[in-house]
Motif scaffolding. Sequence first.
Motif, PDB file in Angstrom:
ATOM      1  N   GLN A  23      -3.904  89.975   2.887  1.00  0.00           N
ATOM      2  CA  GLN A  23      -2.685  90.719   3.223  1.00  0.00           C
ATOM      3  C   GLN A  23      -2.146  90.265   4.575  1.00  0.00           C
ATOM      4  O   GLN A  23      -0.939  90.043   4.730  1.00  0.00           O
ATOM      5  N   SER A  24      -3.021  90.130   5.549  1.00  0.00           N
ATOM      6  CA  SER A  24      -2.622  89.680   6.881  1.00  0.00           C
ATOM      7  C   SER A  24      -2.030  88.272   6.817  1.00  0.00           C
ATOM      8  O   SER A  24      -0.989  87.991   7.418  1.00  0.00           O
ATOM      9  N   PHE A  25      -2.685  87.377   6.079  1.00  0.00           N
ATOM     10  CA  PHE A  25      -2.171  86.017   5.943  1.00  0.00           C
ATOM     11  C   PHE A  25      -0.784  86.017   5.322  1.00  0.00           C
ATOM     12  O   PHE A  25       0.122  85.319   5.798  1.00  0.00           O
ATOM     13  N   CYS A  26      -0.597  86.789   4.250  1.00  0.00           N
ATOM     14  CA  CYS A  26       0.710  86.837   3.576  1.00  0.00           C
ATOM     15  C   CYS A  26       1.795  87.329   4.527  1.00  0.00           C
ATOM     16  O   CYS A  26       2.895  86.762   4.570  1.00  0.00           O
ATOM     17  N   HIS A  27       1.503  88.369   5.299  1.00  0.00           N
ATOM     18  CA  HIS A  27       2.489  88.883   6.252  1.00  0.00           C
ATOM     19  C   HIS A  27       2.813  87.849   7.326  1.00  0.00           C
ATOM     20  O   HIS A  27       3.984  87.609   7.644  1.00  0.00           O
ATOM     21  N   GLU A  28       1.791  87.242   7.896  1.00  0.00           N
ATOM     22  CA  GLU A  28       2.012  86.266   8.965  1.00  0.00           C
ATOM     23  C   GLU A  28       2.755  85.030   8.459  1.00  0.00           C
ATOM     24  O   GLU A  28       3.700  84.563   9.102  1.00  0.00           O
ATOM     25  N   ALA A  29       2.338  84.492   7.328  1.00  0.00           N
ATOM     26  CA  ALA A  29       2.963  83.283   6.793  1.00  0.00           C
ATOM     27  C   ALA A  29       4.432  83.523   6.442  1.00  0.00           C
ATOM     28  O   ALA A  29       5.297  82.706   6.779  1.00  0.00           O
ATOM     29  N   THR A  30       4.719  84.649   5.792  1.00  0.00           N
ATOM     30  CA  THR A  30       6.109  84.920   5.420  1.00  0.00           C
ATOM     31  C   THR A  30       6.969  85.230   6.643  1.00  0.00           C
ATOM     32  O   THR A  30       8.138  84.850   6.682  1.00  0.00           O
ATOM     33  N   ALA A  31       6.401  85.868   7.647  1.00  0.00           N
ATOM     34  CA  ALA A  31       7.153  86.148   8.872  1.00  0.00           C
ATOM     35  C   ALA A  31       7.504  84.843   9.588  1.00  0.00           C
ATOM     36  O   ALA A  31       8.645  84.658  10.026  1.00  0.00           O
ATOM     37  N   HIS A  32       6.541  83.937   9.693  1.00  0.00           N
ATOM     38  CA  HIS A  32       6.807  82.645  10.332  1.00  0.00           C
ATOM     39  C   HIS A  32       7.869  81.863   9.563  1.00  0.00           C
ATOM     40  O   HIS A  32       8.780  81.285  10.152  1.00  0.00           O
ATOM     41  N   PHE A  33       7.742  81.856   8.248  1.00  0.00           N
ATOM     42  CA  PHE A  33       8.699  81.127   7.428  1.00  0.00           C
ATOM     43  C   PHE A  33      10.104  81.717   7.552  1.00  0.00           C
ATOM     44  O   PHE A  33      11.088  80.983   7.702  1.00  0.00           O
ATOM     45  N   ALA A  34      10.203  83.038   7.504  1.00  0.00           N
ATOM     46  CA  ALA A  34      11.516  83.690   7.602  1.00  0.00           C
ATOM     47  C   ALA A  34      12.148  83.441   8.968  1.00  0.00           C
ATOM     48  O   ALA A  34      13.357  83.181   9.063  1.00  0.00           O
ATOM     49  N   LYS A  35      11.351  83.493  10.027  1.00  0.00           N
ATOM     50  CA  LYS A  35      11.891  83.212  11.371  1.00  0.00           C
ATOM     51  C   LYS A  35      12.352  81.769  11.476  1.00  0.00           C
ATOM     52  O   LYS A  35      13.380  81.483  12.089  1.00  0.00           O
ATOM     53  N   PHE A  36      11.594  80.843  10.901  1.00  0.00           N
ATOM     54  CA  PHE A  36      11.989  79.435  10.916  1.00  0.00           C
ATOM     55  C   PHE A  36      13.308  79.249  10.167  1.00  0.00           C
ATOM     56  O   PHE A  36      14.206  78.563  10.654  1.00  0.00           O
ATOM     57  N   ALA A  37      13.419  79.850   8.988  1.00  0.00           N
ATOM     58  CA  ALA A  37      14.653  79.743   8.200  1.00  0.00           C
ATOM     59  C   ALA A  37      15.833  80.325   8.968  1.00  0.00           C
ATOM     60  O   ALA A  37      16.937  79.770   8.951  1.00  0.00           O
ATOM     61  N   GLU A  38      15.607  81.419   9.679  1.00  0.00           N
ATOM     62  CA  GLU A  38      16.664  82.036  10.483  1.00  0.00           C
ATOM     63  C   GLU A  38      17.097  81.107  11.614  1.00  0.00           C
ATOM     64  O   GLU A  38      18.291  80.933  11.857  1.00  0.00           O
ATOM     65  N   ARG A  39      16.130  80.507  12.300  1.00  0.00           N
ATOM     66  CA  ARG A  39      16.465  79.584  13.398  1.00  0.00           C
ATOM     67  C   ARG A  39      17.236  78.365  12.895  1.00  0.00           C
ATOM     68  O   ARG A  39      18.086  77.829  13.606  1.00  0.00           O
ATOM     69  N   GLN A  40      16.939  77.945  11.679  1.00  0.00           N
ATOM     70  CA  GLN A  40      17.622  76.789  11.104  1.00  0.00           C
ATOM     71  C   GLN A  40      18.963  77.163  10.466  1.00  0.00           C
ATOM     72  O   GLN A  40      19.650  76.299   9.928  1.00  0.00           O
ATOM     73  N   ARG A  41      19.297  78.440  10.519  1.00  0.00           N
ATOM     74  CA  ARG A  41      20.543  78.976   9.950  1.00  0.00           C
ATOM     75  C   ARG A  41      20.669  78.669   8.458  1.00  0.00           C
ATOM     76  O   ARG A  41      21.717  78.247   7.963  1.00  0.00           O
ATOM     77  N   VAL A  42      19.574  78.898   7.752  1.00  0.00           N
ATOM     78  CA  VAL A  42      19.540  78.689   6.310  1.00  0.00           C
ATOM     79  C   VAL A  42      20.251  79.848   5.627  1.00  0.00           C
ATOM     80  O   VAL A  42      20.067  81.003   6.006  1.00  0.00           O
ATOM     81  N   ALA A  43      21.056  79.543   4.625  1.00  0.00           N
ATOM     82  CA  ALA A  43      21.784  80.589   3.902  1.00  0.00           C
ATOM     83  C   ALA A  43      20.983  81.133   2.726  1.00  0.00           C
ATOM     84  O   ALA A  43      21.068  82.317   2.403  1.00  0.00           O
ATOM     85  N   SER A  44      20.215  80.259   2.073  1.00  0.00           N
ATOM     86  CA  SER A  44      19.420  80.714   0.936  1.00  0.00           C
ATOM     87  C   SER A  44      18.159  79.861   0.794  1.00  0.00           C
ATOM     88  O   SER A  44      18.114  78.720   1.226  1.00  0.00           O
ATOM     89  N   ILE A  45      17.168  80.453   0.175  1.00  0.00           N
ATOM     90  CA  ILE A  45      15.887  79.798  -0.080  1.00  0.00           C
ATOM     91  C   ILE A  45      15.671  79.746  -1.586  1.00  0.00           C
ATOM     92  O   ILE A  45      15.792  80.767  -2.267  1.00  0.00           O
ATOM     93  N   LEU A  46      15.373  78.572  -2.104  1.00  0.00           N
ATOM     94  CA  LEU A  46      15.002  78.424  -3.509  1.00  0.00           C
ATOM     95  C   LEU A  46      13.484  78.458  -3.579  1.00  0.00           C
ATOM     96  O   LEU A  46      12.817  77.584  -3.031  1.00  0.00           O
ATOM     97  N   TYR A  47      12.950  79.469  -4.243  1.00  0.00           N
ATOM     98  CA  TYR A  47      11.507  79.693  -4.279  1.00  0.00           C
ATOM     99  C   TYR A  47      10.936  79.281  -5.626  1.00  0.00           C
ATOM    100  O   TYR A  47      11.384  79.727  -6.672  1.00  0.00           O
ATOM    101  N   ASP A  48       9.923  78.416  -5.585  1.00  0.00           N
ATOM    102  CA  ASP A  48       9.245  77.967  -6.796  1.00  0.00           C
ATOM    103  C   ASP A  48       7.753  77.882  -6.501  1.00  0.00           C
ATOM    104  O   ASP A  48       7.322  77.033  -5.734  1.00  0.00           O
ATOM    105  N   ASP A  49       6.985  78.772  -7.096  1.00  0.00           N
ATOM    106  CA  ASP A  49       5.535  78.726  -6.903  1.00  0.00           C
ATOM    107  C   ASP A  49       4.831  78.401  -8.219  1.00  0.00           C
ATOM    108  O   ASP A  49       3.743  78.888  -8.492  1.00  0.00           O
TER     109      ASP A  49
END
Length: 88
Positions: A23-49
């Motif tokens: 749970q901690s890993f999921c929160h930390e990883a997604t928070a880092h990714f979302a902040k990175f996307a925000e800094r890069q001014r990304v409009a949308s993310i295409l998610y494929d797992d």
Amino acid sequence: ARSRRGLSERLANCSEKYNRRIQSFCHEATAHFAKFAERQRVASILYDDSERAFIPEFPWHRLRKLLAEKLDERGIEFVELEVENQAT
């Protein structure tokens, strides 16, 4: 019976500890990714797992949900790609 109860308690403690770590890993990883996307001014993310062979027992649904929530908080569109036979 007492030794089985002790073993059961230890296994339950290990399981809880593992779940907290995931749970901690999921929160930390997604928070880092979302902040990175925000800094890069990304409009949308295409998610494929769809490729999950390297960690088949991982709670992908939890990661996907948290990422969608964190991106939504920042106004970034989360687009989940539809893949046939995708298990949740």
